[in-house]
Design a protein around this motif. Sequence first.
Motif, mmCIF file in Angstrom:
data_model
loop_
_atom_site.group_PDB
_atom_site.id
_atom_site.type_symbol
_atom_site.label_atom_id
_atom_site.label_comp_id
_atom_site.label_asym_id
_atom_site.label_seq_id
_atom_site.Cartn_x
_atom_site.Cartn_y
_atom_site.Cartn_z
ATOM 1 N N TYR A 1 0.757 -1.371 -0.302
ATOM 2 C CA TYR A 1 0.223 0.045 -0.067
ATOM 3 C C TYR A 1 1.218 1.836 0.108
ATOM 4 N N LEU A 2 2.114 0.757 0.325
ATOM 5 C CA LEU A 2 3.070 2.068 0.229
ATOM 6 C C LEU A 2 2.464 3.068 -1.288
ATOM 7 N N GLN A 3 2.604 4.380 -1.656
ATOM 8 C CA GLN A 3 2.272 5.180 -3.113
ATOM 9 C C GLN A 3 3.288 5.661 -2.963
ATOM 10 N N GLU A 4 4.677 6.302 -2.078
ATOM 11 C CA GLU A 4 5.330 7.068 -2.166
ATOM 12 C C GLU A 4 6.889 6.885 -1.837
ATOM 13 N N PHE A 5 8.009 7.191 -2.020
ATOM 14 C CA PHE A 5 8.938 6.434 -1.453
ATOM 15 C C PHE A 5 10.376 7.484 -1.999
ATOM 16 N N LYS A 6 11.779 6.903 -1.415
ATOM 17 C CA LYS A 6 12.583 7.921 -2.297
ATOM 18 C C LYS A 6 13.685 6.549 -2.115
ATOM 19 N N GLY A 7 14.387 7.401 -3.035
ATOM 20 C CA GLY A 7 15.537 6.050 -3.393
ATOM 21 C C GLY A 7 16.258 6.600 -4.407
ATOM 22 N N LYS A 8 17.885 5.957 -3.677
ATOM 23 C CA LYS A 8 19.332 6.623 -4.694
ATOM 24 C C LYS A 8 19.105 5.877 -5.892
ATOM 25 N N ILE A 9 19.601 7.063 -6.737
ATOM 26 C CA ILE A 9 20.089 6.565 -8.293
ATOM 27 C C ILE A 9 21.084 5.568 -8.686
ATOM 28 N N LEU A 10 21.187 4.323 -8.496
ATOM 29 C CA LEU A 10 22.246 4.186 -9.394
ATOM 30 C C LEU A 10 23.206 3.869 -10.871
ATOM 31 N N GLU A 11 21.998 3.655 -11.367
ATOM 32 C CA GLU A 11 22.255 4.324 -12.510
ATOM 33 C C GLU A 11 21.598 5.096 -13.316
ATOM 34 N N LYS A 12 22.011 6.026 -14.441
ATOM 35 C CA LYS A 12 20.863 5.942 -15.573
ATOM 36 C C LYS A 12 20.990 5.583 -16.671
ATOM 37 N N ILE A 13 20.599 4.355 -17.861
ATOM 38 C CA ILE A 13 21.132 4.358 -19.016
ATOM 39 C C ILE A 13 19.696 4.741 -19.757
ATOM 40 N N LYS A 14 19.235 4.521 -20.981
ATOM 41 C CA LYS A 14 18.830 4.492 -22.031
ATOM 42 C C LYS A 14 17.859 3.232 -22.349
ATOM 43 N N ILE A 15 16.255 2.964 -22.711
ATOM 44 C CA ILE A 15 16.205 2.181 -23.263
ATOM 45 C C ILE A 15 14.731 2.860 -24.361
ATOM 46 N N ASP A 16 15.516 1.623 -25.111
ATOM 47 C CA ASP A 16 15.079 2.418 -27.127
ATOM 48 C C ASP A 16 14.431 4.238 -26.967
ATOM 49 N N GLY A 17 16.055 4.494 -26.785
ATOM 50 C CA GLY A 17 16.017 5.510 -27.201
ATOM 51 C C GLY A 17 15.326 6.681 -25.769
ATOM 52 N N LYS A 18 15.037 6.056 -24.460
ATOM 53 C CA LYS A 18 14.351 6.699 -23.433
ATOM 54 C C LYS A 18 14.845 6.735 -22.557
ATOM 55 N N PRO A 19 14.993 7.954 -21.624
ATOM 56 C CA PRO A 19 15.774 8.104 -20.569
ATOM 57 C C PRO A 19 15.647 7.223 -19.553
ATOM 58 N N ALA A 20 16.097 6.083 -18.676
ATOM 59 C CA ALA A 20 15.654 5.505 -17.877
ATOM 60 C C ALA A 20 16.562 5.146 -16.322
ATOM 61 N N LEU A 21 16.072 5.109 -15.238
ATOM 62 C CA LEU A 21 16.489 4.970 -13.961
ATOM 63 C C LEU A 21 16.695 3.701 -12.854
ATOM 64 N N ILE A 22 17.913 2.985 -12.565
ATOM 65 C CA ILE A 22 17.447 2.184 -11.771
ATOM 66 C C ILE A 22 17.979 2.539 -10.244
ATOM 67 N N LEU A 23 16.997 2.440 -9.222
ATOM 68 C CA LEU A 23 16.967 2.742 -8.060
ATOM 69 C C LEU A 23 16.997 1.385 -7.159
ATOM 70 N N ASP A 24 18.317 2.259 -5.363
ATOM 71 C CA ASP A 24 17.851 0.777 -4.847
ATOM 72 C C ASP A 24 17.054 0.569 -4.392
#
Length: 206
Positions: A30-53
């Motif tokens: 039921y968690l609706q909002e959270f904070k996370g640290k960015i581990l990686e910034k990548i591209k998926i099919d030309g779109k920006p994407a993030l991997i968080l901790d």
Amino acid sequence: MLLYLFEIRDTNFKGSGRVLSKRLYYEEPYLQEFKGKILEKIKIDGKPALILDNTCFYPTSGGQPNDLGYIQGVLIVDVIEDNEKIIHVLKEGIEEECGETVTGKIDWKRRFDHMQQHSGQHILSAAFEKLWNADTVSFYLGDEICTLDIMKDNITSEEVKKVEILSNNTVLENKSIKVYFVDQERANELNLRKIPPQKEDIRIVE
């Protein structure tokens, strides 16, 4: 009618000897909002994407579509499970860099609808199995409709009606949904349709 569902997944994904991501939706659905640290910034099919901790964004998996929502106010257009990573695909890039903390917020109306529909599917599947020994072979959850493929020949409207009655009675019992982790020894004692191969960290939804 008691229903057990297992998932062979851990809440922590490990890679290269370190934890890459923690799936908050397993521990706090039921968690609706959270904070996370960015581990990686990548591209998926030309779109920006993030991997968080850590993340509470659910990827497309098990017949349930991915969550939508926002990270730093930027729209999430897709959430992908890629082996040990959860990838958040953004409509546009954000300024924050690796190591910085961002805020994510899911589209709760969409998530809650998916939760209800997915739980309903398991109730229906259990009713078909209990009454007619008919397994569910696939499940589709869409924006407008949900479908079940049942392994049973020549199903009649009367049989479907009995499934509907049993399922509705189960809903009216208003039972709590319990989620917990067990090892394989304990899993063998439960009424599972098949025994998972994993030895530990087996997630049970009862």
